[in-house]
Design a protein around this motif. Structure first.
Motif, PDB file in Angstrom:
ATOM      1  N   TYR A   1       3.524 -11.718   7.221  1.00 19.98           N
ATOM      2  CA  TYR A   1       4.248 -11.287   8.312  1.00 19.98           C
ATOM      3  C   TYR A   1       4.975  -9.895   7.845  1.00 19.98           C
ATOM      4  O   TYR A   1       5.333  -9.980   6.569  1.00 19.98           O
ATOM      5  N   TYR A   2       5.382  -8.945   8.428  1.00 19.26           N
ATOM      6  CA  TYR A   2       5.829  -7.682   8.307  1.00 19.26           C
ATOM      7  C   TYR A   2       6.971  -7.529   9.088  1.00 19.26           C
ATOM      8  O   TYR A   2       6.926  -7.897  10.303  1.00 19.26           O
ATOM      9  N   ARG A   3       8.078  -6.861   8.494  1.00 20.36           N
ATOM     10  CA  ARG A   3       9.152  -6.459   9.433  1.00 20.36           C
ATOM     11  C   ARG A   3       9.732  -5.136   8.565  1.00 20.36           C
ATOM     12  O   ARG A   3       9.534  -4.769   7.484  1.00 20.36           O
TER      13      ARG A   3
ATOM     14  N   PRO B   1      -7.233  -4.649  12.568  1.00 19.72           N
ATOM     15  CA  PRO B   1      -6.688  -5.158  11.227  1.00 19.72           C
ATOM     16  C   PRO B   1      -7.315  -4.334  10.184  1.00 19.72           C
ATOM     17  O   PRO B   1      -6.508  -4.354   9.266  1.00 19.72           O
ATOM     18  N   SER B   2      -8.298  -4.183   9.969  1.00 15.08           N
ATOM     19  CA  SER B   2      -8.918  -3.372   8.667  1.00 15.08           C
ATOM     20  C   SER B   2      -8.139  -1.981   8.410  1.00 15.08           C
ATOM     21  O   SER B   2      -7.775  -2.021   7.217  1.00 15.08           O
ATOM     22  N   GLY B   3      -8.089  -1.375   9.370  1.00 14.04           N
ATOM     23  CA  GLY B   3      -7.231  -0.071   9.189  1.00 14.04           C
ATOM     24  C   GLY B   3      -5.686  -0.032   9.118  1.00 14.04           C
ATOM     25  O   GLY B   3      -5.327   0.695   8.410  1.00 14.04           O
ATOM     26  N   LEU B   4      -5.497  -1.083   9.909  1.00 13.63           N
ATOM     27  CA  LEU B   4      -3.795  -1.612   9.848  1.00 13.63           C
ATOM     28  C   LEU B   4      -3.446  -2.007   8.197  1.00 13.63           C
ATOM     29  O   LEU B   4      -2.417  -1.588   7.992  1.00 13.63           O
ATOM     30  N   SER B   5      -4.331  -2.779   7.717  1.00 18.63           N
ATOM     31  CA  SER B   5      -3.641  -3.210   6.418  1.00 18.63           C
ATOM     32  C   SER B   5      -3.460  -2.004   5.180  1.00 18.63           C
ATOM     33  O   SER B   5      -2.561  -2.171   4.665  1.00 18.63           O
ATOM     34  N   HIS B   6      -4.544  -1.178   5.470  1.00 17.67           N
ATOM     35  CA  HIS B   6      -4.150   0.180   4.593  1.00 17.67           C
ATOM     36  C   HIS B   6      -2.810   0.669   4.950  1.00 17.67           C
ATOM     37  O   HIS B   6      -1.856   1.010   3.940  1.00 17.67           O
ATOM     38  N   GLN B   7      -2.671   0.953   5.989  1.00 15.56           N
ATOM     39  CA  GLN B   7      -1.295   1.621   6.544  1.00 15.56           C
ATOM     40  C   GLN B   7       0.036   0.428   6.126  1.00 15.56           C
ATOM     41  O   GLN B   7       1.012   0.947   5.552  1.00 15.56           O
ATOM     42  N   LEU B   8      -0.010  -0.636   6.611  1.00 16.01           N
ATOM     43  CA  LEU B   8       0.943  -1.561   6.226  1.00 16.01           C
ATOM     44  C   LEU B   8       1.030  -1.583   4.564  1.00 16.01           C
ATOM     45  O   LEU B   8       2.512  -1.515   4.218  1.00 16.01           O
ATOM     46  N   ASN B   9       0.082  -1.504   3.756  1.00 11.58           N
ATOM     47  CA  ASN B   9       0.441  -1.570   2.331  1.00 11.58           C
ATOM     48  C   ASN B   9       1.171  -0.357   1.739  1.00 11.58           C
ATOM     49  O   ASN B   9       2.045  -0.531   0.953  1.00 11.58           O
ATOM     50  N   LEU B  10       0.622   1.129   2.404  1.00  8.41           N
ATOM     51  CA  LEU B  10       1.385   2.088   2.198  1.00  8.41           C
ATOM     52  C   LEU B  10       3.033   1.864   2.264  1.00  8.41           C
ATOM     53  O   LEU B  10       3.910   2.462   1.658  1.00  8.41           O
ATOM     54  N   LEU B  11       3.306   1.613   3.565  1.00  9.42           N
ATOM     55  CA  LEU B  11       4.522   1.571   4.136  1.00  9.42           C
ATOM     56  C   LEU B  11       5.378   0.449   3.074  1.00  9.42           C
ATOM     57  O   LEU B  11       6.291   0.646   2.829  1.00  9.42           O
ATOM     58  N   TYR B  12       4.746  -0.893   2.973  1.00  7.81           N
ATOM     59  CA  TYR B  12       5.308  -1.668   1.929  1.00  7.81           C
ATOM     60  C   TYR B  12       5.605  -1.189   0.655  1.00  7.81           C
ATOM     61  O   TYR B  12       6.888  -1.617   0.225  1.00  7.81           O
ATOM     62  N   ARG B  13       4.773  -0.786   0.087  1.00 10.74           N
ATOM     63  CA  ARG B  13       4.913  -0.298  -1.433  1.00 10.74           C
ATOM     64  C   ARG B  13       5.703   0.743  -1.592  1.00 10.74           C
ATOM     65  O   ARG B  13       6.543   1.178  -2.355  1.00 10.74           O
ATOM     66  N   SER B  14       6.203   1.402  -0.343  1.00 12.03           N
ATOM     67  CA  SER B  14       7.091   2.518  -0.469  1.00 12.03           C
ATOM     68  C   SER B  14       8.455   1.984  -0.112  1.00 12.03           C
ATOM     69  O   SER B  14       9.848   2.476  -0.113  1.00 12.03           O
ATOM     70  N   GLY B  15       8.612   0.826   0.238  1.00  9.37           N
ATOM     71  CA  GLY B  15       9.898   0.149   0.355  1.00  9.37           C
ATOM     72  C   GLY B  15      10.623   0.378   1.870  1.00  9.37           C
ATOM     73  O   GLY B  15      11.473  -0.053   2.237  1.00  9.37           O
ATOM     74  N   LEU B  16       9.769   0.706   2.805  1.00  9.14           N
ATOM     75  CA  LEU B  16       9.995   0.889   4.203  1.00  9.14           C
ATOM     76  C   LEU B  16       9.837  -0.368   5.072  1.00  9.14           C
ATOM     77  O   LEU B  16      10.339  -0.568   5.786  1.00  9.14           O
ATOM     78  N   LEU B  17       8.684  -1.159   4.562  1.00  9.65           N
ATOM     79  CA  LEU B  17       8.768  -2.664   5.275  1.00  9.65           C
ATOM     80  C   LEU B  17       8.842  -3.505   4.085  1.00  9.65           C
ATOM     81  O   LEU B  17       8.552  -3.405   2.954  1.00  9.65           O
ATOM     82  N   ALA B  18       9.095  -4.752   4.727  1.00  7.77           N
ATOM     83  CA  ALA B  18       9.254  -6.043   4.011  1.00  7.77           C
ATOM     84  C   ALA B  18       8.050  -6.908   4.380  1.00  7.77           C
ATOM     85  O   ALA B  18       7.884  -6.756   5.519  1.00  7.77           O
ATOM     86  N   ARG B  19       7.733  -7.876   3.489  1.00  5.47           N
ATOM     87  CA  ARG B  19       6.676  -8.820   4.138  1.00  5.47           C
ATOM     88  C   ARG B  19       6.793 -10.160   3.569  1.00  5.47           C
ATOM     89  O   ARG B  19       7.518 -10.379   2.332  1.00  5.47           O
ATOM     90  N   ARG B  20       6.272 -11.156   4.070  1.00  4.97           N
ATOM     91  CA  ARG B  20       6.357 -12.454   3.458  1.00  4.97           C
ATOM     92  C   ARG B  20       5.037 -13.188   3.947  1.00  4.97           C
ATOM     93  O   ARG B  20       4.499 -12.956   4.881  1.00  4.97           O
TER      94      ARG B  20
END
Length: 105
Positions: free
Chosen positions: A78-80, A52-71
């Motif tokens: 939760y991510y999608r 999860p520690s490494g995953l969070s960084h990757q998710l944040n990059l994808l989220y900030r770019s608009g490729l992922l949404a979260r709630r």
């Protein structure tokens, strides 16, 4: 020789940004795991075999770019894939998978 319009350059710059973000195997695994579903960070970490520690960084990059949404729901995030890019991303990633992996997505 034709020149690109400023709008085309902006679109091409966005495309370059998206392809750059998707140029790592861990991020492609994230997108594949999220195609057609929403997962919390812990579920996603288990699904792709990443801490999860490494995953969070990757998710944040994808989220900030608009490729992922979260709630957020309580303590869980939760991510999608985002509505704007989800179908394209899933189709693009899926096009490189053998049929057996597409069925398990």
């Amino acid at each position: 020789m034709a020149t690109l319009s400023p709008r085309a350059c902006t679109s091409l710059e966005r495309a370059a940004e998206v392809f750059s973000l998707l140029s790592t195997v861990p991020r492609l695994r994230i997108v594949k795991a999220l195609c057609g579903r929403e997962l919390c960070v812990g579920e996603l970490a288990t699904a792709i075999g990443m801490p999860p520690s490494g995953l969070s960084h990757q998710l944040n990059l994808l989220y900030r770019s608009g490729l992922l949404a979260r709630r957020r729901q309580g303590a869980q995030v939760y991510y999608r894939t985002s509505e704007e890019t989800g179908r394209f991303l899933c189709s693009a990633v899926g096009s490189f998978l053998p049929p057996t992996e597409k069925e398990n997505s």
